[in-house]
Every structure is written in C-alpha cells, then in structure tokens.
Write a protein that holds these residues in place. Structure first.
Motif, mmCIF file in Angstrom:
data_model
loop_
_atom_site.group_PDB
_atom_site.id
_atom_site.type_symbol
_atom_site.label_atom_id
_atom_site.label_comp_id
_atom_site.label_asym_id
_atom_site.label_seq_id
_atom_site.Cartn_x
_atom_site.Cartn_y
_atom_site.Cartn_z
ATOM 1 N N VAL A 27 -14.014 -21.618 -42.535
ATOM 2 C CA VAL A 27 -13.461 -21.906 -41.210
ATOM 3 C C VAL A 27 -13.733 -23.369 -40.858
ATOM 4 C CG1 VAL A 27 -13.729 -19.536 -40.387
ATOM 5 C CG2 VAL A 27 -15.610 -21.168 -40.080
ATOM 6 N N SER A 28 -13.013 -23.856 -39.852
ATOM 7 C CA SER A 28 -13.201 -25.246 -39.412
ATOM 8 C C SER A 28 -14.275 -25.305 -38.327
ATOM 9 C CB SER A 28 -11.886 -25.801 -38.873
ATOM 10 O OG SER A 28 -11.514 -25.125 -37.677
ATOM 11 N N ARG A 29 -14.711 -26.505 -38.017
ATOM 12 C CA ARG A 29 -15.741 -26.689 -36.985
ATOM 13 C C ARG A 29 -15.223 -26.350 -35.594
ATOM 14 N NH1 ARG A 29 -20.522 -29.433 -37.899
ATOM 15 N NH2 ARG A 29 -20.867 -29.958 -40.093
ATOM 16 N N ASN A 30 -13.921 -26.338 -35.418
ATOM 17 C CA ASN A 30 -13.335 -26.011 -34.111
ATOM 18 C C ASN A 30 -12.948 -24.531 -34.004
ATOM 19 O OD1 ASN A 30 -13.518 -28.734 -33.331
ATOM 20 N ND2 ASN A 30 -11.538 -29.213 -34.264
ATOM 21 N N SER A 31 -13.343 -23.735 -34.970
ATOM 22 C CA SER A 31 -12.975 -22.320 -34.981
ATOM 23 C C SER A 31 -13.592 -21.588 -33.793
ATOM 24 C CB SER A 31 -13.444 -21.660 -36.278
ATOM 25 O OG SER A 31 -12.796 -22.234 -37.383
ATOM 26 N N ASP A 33 -15.070 -18.118 -31.810
ATOM 27 C CA ASP A 33 -16.022 -17.073 -32.203
ATOM 28 C C ASP A 33 -15.311 -15.930 -32.914
ATOM 29 O OD1 ASP A 33 -17.994 -18.557 -31.061
ATOM 30 O OD2 ASP A 33 -18.031 -17.457 -29.160
ATOM 31 N N GLN A 34 -14.121 -15.591 -32.440
ATOM 32 C CA GLN A 34 -13.378 -14.498 -33.058
ATOM 33 C C GLN A 34 -12.970 -14.843 -34.485
ATOM 34 O OE1 GLN A 34 -12.924 -11.481 -32.082
ATOM 35 N NE2 GLN A 34 -11.650 -10.917 -33.840
ATOM 36 N N GLU A 35 -12.550 -16.089 -34.724
ATOM 37 C CA GLU A 35 -12.161 -16.510 -36.066
ATOM 38 C C GLU A 35 -13.359 -16.485 -37.012
ATOM 39 O OE1 GLU A 35 -8.488 -19.543 -34.866
ATOM 40 O OE2 GLU A 35 -10.522 -20.307 -35.134
ATOM 41 N N ILE A 36 -14.507 -16.905 -36.510
ATOM 42 C CA ILE A 36 -15.723 -16.888 -37.324
ATOM 43 C C ILE A 36 -16.129 -15.457 -37.655
ATOM 44 C CG2 ILE A 36 -18.212 -17.382 -37.261
ATOM 45 C CD1 ILE A 36 -17.533 -19.905 -35.646
ATOM 46 N N LYS A 37 -16.032 -14.586 -36.663
ATOM 47 C CA LYS A 37 -16.414 -13.186 -36.871
ATOM 48 C C LYS A 37 -15.469 -12.509 -37.860
ATOM 49 C CE LYS A 37 -18.099 -11.063 -33.416
ATOM 50 N NZ LYS A 37 -18.315 -10.368 -32.111
ATOM 51 N N SER A 38 -14.185 -12.777 -37.755
ATOM 52 C CA SER A 38 -13.212 -12.174 -38.676
ATOM 53 C C SER A 38 -13.438 -12.649 -40.105
ATOM 54 C CB SER A 38 -11.793 -12.516 -38.228
ATOM 55 O OG SER A 38 -11.526 -11.997 -36.940
ATOM 56 N N ALA A 39 -13.698 -13.954 -40.269
ATOM 57 C CA ALA A 39 -13.940 -14.503 -41.604
ATOM 58 C C ALA A 39 -15.197 -13.885 -42.217
ATOM 59 C CB ALA A 39 -14.072 -16.013 -41.522
ATOM 60 N N TYR A 40 -16.226 -13.729 -41.390
ATOM 61 C CA TYR A 40 -17.477 -13.141 -41.884
ATOM 62 C C TYR A 40 -17.268 -11.699 -42.348
ATOM 63 C CZ TYR A 40 -21.784 -10.456 -41.508
ATOM 64 O OH TYR A 40 -22.812 -9.575 -41.741
ATOM 65 N N ARG A 41 -16.558 -10.919 -41.570
ATOM 66 C CA ARG A 41 -16.378 -9.502 -41.902
ATOM 67 C C ARG A 41 -15.593 -9.321 -43.196
ATOM 68 N NH1 ARG A 41 -15.398 -7.955 -35.614
ATOM 69 N NH2 ARG A 41 -17.555 -7.458 -35.116
ATOM 70 N N ASN A 70 -25.104 -15.936 -39.204
ATOM 71 C CA ASN A 70 -26.197 -15.890 -38.221
ATOM 72 C C ASN A 70 -26.368 -17.219 -37.500
ATOM 73 O OD1 ASN A 70 -26.963 -13.213 -38.576
ATOM 74 N ND2 ASN A 70 -28.296 -13.691 -40.304
ATOM 75 N N ILE A 71 -25.990 -18.293 -38.145
ATOM 76 C CA ILE A 71 -26.065 -19.607 -37.492
ATOM 77 C C ILE A 71 -24.869 -19.822 -36.578
ATOM 78 C CG2 ILE A 71 -26.014 -22.105 -37.867
ATOM 79 C CD1 ILE A 71 -27.543 -21.686 -40.447
ATOM 80 N N LEU A 72 -23.679 -19.585 -37.092
ATOM 81 C CA LEU A 72 -22.470 -19.913 -36.338
ATOM 82 C C LEU A 72 -22.149 -18.902 -35.244
ATOM 83 C CD1 LEU A 72 -20.122 -21.169 -39.201
ATOM 84 C CD2 LEU A 72 -21.770 -22.448 -37.817
#
Length: 415
Positions: A27-31, A33-41, A70-72
């Motif tokens: 993901v990008s630095r401007n992602s 929270d939802q985009e980060i969570k989806s990528a993680y899952r 856990n960081i992002l």
C-alpha cells in the motif's frame, strides 16, 4: 567465540533486514485505514500457517505482514514510524492477533488463563472461516429486518446472514446489533461480495461487556460513527496505570464504512470463546424510526471527541502538577527529618549544662534490678505463705484447747 553473534548483534541484523511496512502490505503512504486492513487480510489469509503447514518461508512472511499491520493500524505508531522509522516504534509493544483455531489445547488454556487475569489478548477470525467465505463455501441464511433471531454458534465457527435493504432504508440508515446473555465472547463481521460471488471481510467488531450482557454493533447512519477499541486502553493500563485515564479515549476511532447502498448485505457472528459455544441474539433494524437516537448519538460522540482533545491538554497540566507534588512531598519528609534532628541536638545541649556525672544505666544493671525485684517478690511470697500456714496451725491448736475442759482442782483420772 569466532563465528557466533551476540544477542545485540542479532537484533541489529534483524532491524537491518526489516522492510518498509507499506512495502510489505503493498500500500502507499496515503492509504486509508480500510485499504491497509484489506491488504493485511488478503496477505494474512494467503500466508496463514493453517494453509502453509511446514512452510518456513510462508511463516516468516506471515510474521512480517502481522508486524507491519500492527504498526500501520495504530494511528500513534504509524505517525511515529512516518516521522522516525523503526527506531520510534517499540517492537516489544507489538500485539499479535491470535487465531485460536490454530492453537493447541495447552496454548489455548494459557491464553484463556491470561485473559481471565485481565491481560488483553487480541484474537483473529480463523483462516479456515475466511477462506471458506472467500470461496463461497459457506451457508448463508436470510435475516428479516426487525426480527431478532436467537442461535448458538460453536467456538471458532461462524453463522452467515444476508440482509436485503431498499433504497429508502439505505438512505435512512441501518443498524446491526448482536448480544449474548451468557456474556460470551464473539465477533460481529461484515463482508463485501467479490465478483466471483465470494465474501471478503470488510469490518469486524469485537464484543464487549455492557451491563449484564456482551454486545457488539455496527451503525450505518450516513455520518461518521465511532467505535471503541478497548484493547488499547487495557494495554496502557498494564504498562502505566496512572496513564490509563488519559489514554481511555485513544481507542475511540471512526468506522471505515458509514453507509450502505440498496441491495444484499452480508453479516456473520463468529464464536470467539476459548472452549465453549456462544449463545447470541442478532437483530437488524432500519434507523428511520430512531431519528432522536440518531441525533443523540451524533451529539454524544462529538462531545467525546472534544473531551479527548481536552484530556490531552489536561494530561500535560496534570503531569506538571504531579511532578511538583512529588517534589514537595519529598521536601516535606526531608524538612521533617532535619527539624527532628535539630531538636534532638538542642535537648542534648541543654542536658550538658550540669556538674553532676551523668548516670547511664546499662542493660546489665537493669536486668540485675529486675532479678533483684523478682527475688524480693519471691521472698515476700514465701513469707506470706509461711505466715498463713502458721496462723492455720495456731487456730487448730486454740480450737482444741477450747474444746478440752480440765478441772485444775481434781487430779487426772478422777472425777
């Protein structure tokens, strides 16, 4: 010994090979929270140990993905990392989410014990359940609007529901609530439907105690609604009980989805108990009849946000006053000790104004006096005992003399 590395060197080597969390999750630095969570899952599901048994590389990637998430996923840690990199993030404080279905019986027992002791343990939905949902291999039951349904789900399993909403209901808003009278632990899940018909996890709410029940809810009301993550304040309380009050609202974060479109929507209830099944009641409501509650919720959450800002300022003032109070308390004890010492010296000086030798009674003389006093007490006791016995004999003698009548005029044996 040559060829061996110290623990510090090994730790430095691990830090050097760490990849950027954004790069790990793709993901990008401007992602958001939802985009980060989806990528993680998606990555966690792909490299989960359940799907990659005995695959060391997949296990390492899974750990790296979890560490990065856990960081992002934490706003404070993400801000710290963006500012100063890994050095600003305490790796010891990273909390792993446990998949109870992948734990053995012994590890599950230990996790249950720690949970009972108040240690916050984050759990994640079983990879098996997520994979079955993604492949469209789950049974989905229709759920009618405004009709509560009571059921029981086994531990680390899920019940899936579909809810059909109209355009009018979507505009007014929708609420999905689940509660358990047994105070069981569960997760309320919301899924997006993929193009292939499978379901991918989009939202997750953990149950929390609310009076005599445990409950969880999702509120799609057309405006930003907030959720409370209790694990953040729990961890803070363990590390610094005094800071628990000021960090109480840190877990108050906005929900990723605020409204739903007309059509079919998918929810699930996941049994999150360690050993037993979960009895629950699920209910989906149209928000139209609850206009007053809707405005009250918006107002209260706005006040909570204001209070969170006030708490941050108040903490600074409190820390300053607390430091002053600690300093004053320490000085109070020091001054008290100094005054007592000066008064003692003054009394000794007063006592030195005399020409008579000062008599100091030693401990041996005191013990000797005690022994002498004891001997005196014993002597007095013996003397009293002897006088009592003597008086008894005397009374015995006098009684016999009185009873004996002797006629002095007549000789003995003559009447």
């Amino acid at each position: 010994m040559p060829g061996q590395k110290s623990k510090a060197e090994k730790g430095d080597a691990e830090k050097q090979v760490r990849r950027d969390p954004y790069e790990v999750l793709g993901v990008s630095r401007n992602s958001t929270d939802q985009e980060i969570k989806s990528a993680y899952r998606k990555l966690a599901l792909k490299y989960h140990p359940d799907k990659n048994a005995n695959d060391v590389k997949a296990a390492d990637i899974f750990k790296e993905v979890t560490f990065s998430y856990n960081i992002l996923s934490d706003p404070d840690k993400r801000r710290q990392y963006n500012t100063a990199g890994f050095e600003a993030v305490e790796s010891e404080s990273q909390e792993l989410e446990l998949d109870l279905s992948s734990l053995g019986t012994v590890n599950t027992m230990f996790a249950a014990i720690f949970s009972k002791l108040g240690v916050p343990i984050k759990t994640t939905v079983s990879a098996t359940v997520l994979e079955e949902a993604l492949n469209g291999a789950v049974t989905i039951r229709p759920l009618q609007m405004g009709q509560p349904l009571c059921r029981k789900v086994e531990k680390q399993c899920a019940h899936f529901y579909s809810v059909a909403i109209t355009e009018k209901e979507a505009q007014a808003g929708l609420v999905c609530r689940v509660y358990s009278s047994d105070k069981s632990k569960f997760k309320l899940l919301y899924f997006d439907q993929e193009e292939n018909g499978g379901l991918s996890l989009a939202l997750q709410e953990d149950s929390s105690k609310a009076g005599k029940v445990t409950s969880a809810g999702m509120y799609f009301l057309g405006f930003p609604v907030y959720r409370m993550d209790p694990t953040q304040s729990s961890v803070t309380a363990i590390k610094d009980p005094d800071a628990a009050f000021f960090k109480k609202l840190d877990g108050f974060q906005p929900c990723e989805i605020t409204e739903l479109k007309a059509g079919n929507h998918y929810f699930a209830v996941y049994g999150d108990n360690f050993f037993k099944s979960v009895s629950y009641t699920i209910e989906v409501l149209a928000a139209a009849p609850f206009s007053e509650e809707k405005e009250n919720l918006r107002s209260v959450e706005a006040q909570i946000l204001t209070k969170r800002v006030e708490l941050s300022k108040f903490e600074t003032e409190y820390r300053e006053v607390l430091a002053q109070f600690t300093e004053m308390t320490s000085r109070y004890a020091q001054e008290m000790q100094a005054i007592d010492e000066l008064l003692k010296q003054r009394n000794e000086i007063h006592a030195s104004y005399t020409t008579a030798p000062q008599i100091r009674r030693s401990s041996s003389s005191r013990s000797k006096n005690k022994a002498t006093f004891k001997d005196c007490e014993e002597g007095v006791g013996k003397e009293k005992k002897y006088s009592r016995e003597r008086s008894k004999k005397k009374r015995w003698y006098n009684i016999h003399l009185k009873d004996l009548k002797v006629d002095k005029k007549k000789p003995c044996g003559m009447e």
